[in-house]
Motif scaffolding. Structure first.
Motif, mmCIF file in Angstrom:
data_model
loop_
_atom_site.group_PDB
_atom_site.id
_atom_site.type_symbol
_atom_site.label_atom_id
_atom_site.label_comp_id
_atom_site.label_asym_id
_atom_site.label_seq_id
_atom_site.Cartn_x
_atom_site.Cartn_y
_atom_site.Cartn_z
ATOM 1 N N ALA A 4 0.839 -1.199 0.000
ATOM 2 C CA ALA A 4 0.000 0.000 0.000
ATOM 3 C C ALA A 4 0.867 1.238 0.000
ATOM 4 C CB ALA A 4 -0.927 -0.001 1.200
ATOM 5 N N LEU A 5 0.422 2.230 -0.774
ATOM 6 C CA LEU A 5 1.092 3.520 -0.804
ATOM 7 C C LEU A 5 0.100 4.531 -0.251
ATOM 8 C CD1 LEU A 5 3.633 5.080 -1.839
ATOM 9 C CD2 LEU A 5 2.385 5.418 -3.978
ATOM 10 N N ILE A 6 0.439 5.071 0.919
ATOM 11 C CA ILE A 6 -0.488 6.026 1.529
ATOM 12 C C ILE A 6 0.204 7.369 1.695
ATOM 13 C CG2 ILE A 6 -1.751 4.207 2.730
ATOM 14 C CD1 ILE A 6 -0.367 5.082 5.321
ATOM 15 N N ASP B 128 -5.015 2.914 -8.334
ATOM 16 C CA ASP B 128 -5.095 4.234 -7.712
ATOM 17 C C ASP B 128 -6.484 4.431 -7.108
ATOM 18 O OD1 ASP B 128 -4.499 6.757 -6.882
ATOM 19 O OD2 ASP B 128 -3.876 7.520 -8.847
ATOM 20 N N GLU B 129 -6.572 4.262 -5.813
ATOM 21 C CA GLU B 129 -7.804 4.448 -5.046
ATOM 22 C C GLU B 129 -9.009 3.683 -5.604
ATOM 23 O OE1 GLU B 129 -8.618 8.281 -3.536
ATOM 24 O OE2 GLU B 129 -6.519 8.914 -3.578
ATOM 25 N N VAL C 221 -2.731 2.339 -4.018
ATOM 26 C CA VAL C 221 -2.877 3.678 -3.443
ATOM 27 C C VAL C 221 -4.266 3.741 -2.846
ATOM 28 C CG1 VAL C 221 -3.037 6.138 -3.942
ATOM 29 C CG2 VAL C 221 -1.316 4.744 -5.093
ATOM 30 N N GLU C 222 -4.346 4.072 -1.562
ATOM 31 C CA GLU C 222 -5.673 4.058 -0.950
ATOM 32 C C GLU C 222 -5.741 4.984 0.252
ATOM 33 O OE1 GLU C 222 -8.514 2.596 -2.286
ATOM 34 O OE2 GLU C 222 -9.192 3.914 -0.695
ATOM 35 N N ASP D 162 0.436 -6.089 2.986
ATOM 36 C CA ASP D 162 1.558 -6.819 3.576
ATOM 37 C C ASP D 162 2.619 -5.823 4.010
ATOM 38 O OD1 ASP D 162 0.742 -9.676 2.881
ATOM 39 O OD2 ASP D 162 0.626 -8.674 0.930
ATOM 40 N N ARG D 163 2.776 -4.794 3.181
ATOM 41 C CA ARG D 163 3.699 -3.709 3.521
ATOM 42 C C ARG D 163 3.059 -2.384 3.150
ATOM 43 N NH1 ARG D 163 9.119 -3.826 0.989
ATOM 44 N NH2 ARG D 163 8.030 -4.595 -0.855
ATOM 45 N N ILE D 164 3.513 -1.352 3.805
ATOM 46 C CA ILE D 164 2.984 -0.013 3.539
ATOM 47 C C ILE D 164 4.158 0.943 3.359
ATOM 48 C CG2 ILE D 164 1.632 1.916 4.482
ATOM 49 C CD1 ILE D 164 0.042 -0.143 6.133
ATOM 50 N N SER D 165 4.045 1.801 2.327
ATOM 51 C CA SER D 165 4.994 2.906 2.200
ATOM 52 C C SER D 165 4.222 4.206 2.390
ATOM 53 C CB SER D 165 5.658 2.906 0.822
ATOM 54 O OG SER D 165 6.585 1.839 0.742
#
Ligand code: ATP
Ligand code: MG
Lengths: 327, 249
Positions: free
Chosen positions: B35-37, B171-172, B201-202, B213-216
């Motif tokens: 995930a990219l937040i 993307d979202e 992206v969310e 599993d991972r987040i940036s």
């Protein structure tokens, strides 16, 4: 059956019945008028492929119409004067054979459309309209200033070109040829419309990003559509020249481009039979209203304005309703 | 450890004076949802665009399954296996839902001019099974413009599915979906990660912490932290810069 399918059948039936009646009633002028409509319809069918399916507003299709016309004019001129086009590097002679002339018209106008398309499709919107217009005008002024083939005066071809097994001087036989070519072009465009290419082309008109993100380049689609479109309009140009037995730079003028676009808008942009109905009505108006008033173009303009403002699908849309998505 | 499927290295992108992405690097490993937040305007969509080839970054490289995509345009990257969905739906609105899905099923092969495309059994199979997976099987013939906002999001995902990509860039996908729609989409993405990893992206933090599993975390164009959901929750920089109280357990 769908309403549009019925309407399409009715239009084509009209294009068969009217000249047939005229032939039996011995009214050759009506046959010639219908032939003119069929040929201009073919030019519109070509434009509709770019404009309707691809969303490419080209104001330069006179270039292809003119190239088709001069393909006929030049070949027939050399045939009737018994002079070869060139002798080196190899001998090319003129011809009076329609199939050969058609082939040359198709190939030369397709090549021109490929080149003009490759250059113009870098732009879009108003710029695309202006650059296609400029290319058309370039050809127009080039033909005017090229004395070899009549310059501004154009040139006459004394005898209509021949087709194996037919007497093309007989109006109804020449009409039959034109109608078959029109029907063939309609069949081809309809196949394209329902093909993978047609699907992608229509999608690129509605959302270029969508098409790109599934791995298809809109510009390649547009270039092919523009090339095919130019080729069909070029073929119409060759027939038009043969109908009149005359070619002149007028075929290249922006008014010609405008008229071809009027057929498409009047009948219905993107509708298969739109340009056919549009051309028929245009020719009918030209014929009947010219007698009534010298300014019939004003009436046409008013109708067009109404079409653009209130009936985006043209006459076909007005009668048959909005285009339905296939499947 | 296994090779990452997608490798993004040193991506920078400025719009004039505004730095939308600055030296961004991240990996997408097999089977994961990454995930990219980040807050609004952090540069998430810009990064997706740079990876997918929709815009050319000022610097940086993108590798997919070991292949360098850096010089390729968006269409070529899609064919190489990047399946993208858009924050703002990009669909052919006048076409049917099935036609939109069929477009994806073409696999970039659009230069077939004679065969009726909607009667191609192979394409129909791909398109329809993708629609079924997102729950749009009952809407195949619906005009896309008549779909609800949520259904359009689902169709975006369905089209990406038809590409059978090596990696998804989304993307979202949950934006504006509502409770039920979000739950359905969450279930779908959860199952999807085994087919191809997802860069997601969310803004919906519940969905992110459930799925990822991972987040940036991207703030002002820079990645300030990458880690497991638990690590991100604990990270003081992230809490200060972005998460605030919202994500506190
Ligand atoms: N084409 C562009 N030209 C100029 N500035 C742009 C352009 N695209 C994005 N920006 C700017 O770059 C910054 C990052 O935008 P971006 O859309 O990537 O943010 P985001 O993280 O996706 O935000 P959101 O969560 O609202 O979707 C914003 O300040 C935006 O205004
Ligand atoms: Mg965004």
């Amino acid at each position: 059956m769908r309403r549009e399918t019925l309407l399409n059948a009715a239009i084509l039936a009209g294009f068969l019945a009217l000249p047939l009646w005229a032939w039996m009633a011995d009214e050759p002028f009506i046959i010639t008028l219908t032939t003119r409509a069929a040929i201009l319809a073919l030019a519109g069918v070509g434009l509709n492929l770019a404009l309707g399916l691809g969303g490419l507003v080209s104001l330069g299709h006179a270039a292809f119409f003119g190239i088709g016309g001069y393909a006929m004019g030049v070949l027939a001129f050399h045939a009737q004067t018994y002079t070869p086009l060139t002798e080196a590097p190899f001998l090319i002679e003129g011809t009076k054979s329609m199939p050969v002339i058609w082939l040359v018209a198709l190939i030369t106008s397709a090549l021109a459309a490929l080149v003009i398309g490759a250059l113009s499709l870098r732009t879009s919107g108003v710029y695309f309209i202006m650059i296609t217009l400029a290319f058309g005008q370039m050809f127009y002024f080039f033909m005017i200033s090229w004395p070899a083939y009549g310059g501004e005066d154009g040139m006459s071809i004394y005898l209509r070109n021949g087709f194996p097994g037919l007497n093309t001087l007989d109006p109804i036989q020449f009409y039959a040829l034109c109608f078959v070519l029109l029907a063939g072009a309609l069949w081809l465009v309809s196949r394209i419309q329902h093909s993978a290419f047609g699907l992608a082309l229509a999608a690129a008109r509605q959302s270029p990003m969508r098409v790109t993100s599934v791995g298809i380049r809109p510009r390649s689609l547009h270039l092919l559509a523009f090339t095919l479109s130019g080729a069909i309009t070029g073929l119409a140009g060759a027939l038009f020249a043969d109908l009149n037995r005359f070619v002149s730079p007028t075929m290249f003028s922006w008014q010609t481009s405008g008229e071809i676009m009027v057929f498409v808008i009047l009948g219905g942009v993107g509708r298969l039979l739109g340009p056919v109905l549009g051309a028929a009505i245009f020719i009918a108006m030209e014929h009947w209203l010219d007698g009534v008033s010298d300014y019939w173009h004003i009436y046409l303009g008013a109708i067009l304005l109404g079409m653009v403002l209130f009936a985006r699908g043209g006459l076909i849309g007005l009668i048959a309703g909005r285009e339905v998505a296939h499947d | 450890m296994t090779e990452p499927v997608l490798q993004v290295r040193g991506v920078s992108k400025s719009f004039g004076a505004l730095t939308a992405n600055e030296d961004v690097s991240l990996d997408l490993r097999p089977g994961e949802i990454h995930a990219l937040i980040g807050p609004n305007g952090a540069g998430k969509s810009t990064l997706i665009a740079a990876i997918s080839g929709a815009l050319t970054p000022d610097a940086g490289t993108v590798h997919l399954a070991g292949r360098d995509l850096t010089g390729l345009d968006m269409a070529a990257r899609a064919r190489a296996g990047l399946g993208r969905t858009f924050q703002i739906s990009a669909l052919a609105m006048e076409m049917s839902v099935l036609q939109n899905a069929t477009l994806g099923a073409l696999g970039g092969q659009a230069f077939r001019l004679f065969r009726p495309v909607m009667r191609d059994a192979g394409l129909r199979q791909v398109a329809q099974s993708a629609l079924a997976r997102v729950g749009l099987q009952g809407h195949a013939r619906t005009r896309t413009a008549d779909l609800s906002h949520g259904q359009r999001r689902q169709l975006e995902v369905a089209i990406a599915l038809t590409l059978a990509p090596r990696a998804f860039l989304m993307d979202e996908p949950m934006a504006g979906l509502g409770l039920e729609g979000t739950a359905r989409m969450t279930g779908l993405l959860d199952a999807l990660r085994v087919e191809a990893p997802i860069l997601l992206v969310e803004h919906d933090m519940d969905a992110v912490f459930r799925l990822a599993d991972r987040i940036s975390v991207l703030v002002y164009g820079r990645i300030i932290a990458t880690g497991t959901p638990a690590e991100i929750r604990q990270n003081p920089d992230v809490r200060r810069a972005y998460l605030g109280e919202e994500a506190s357990p």
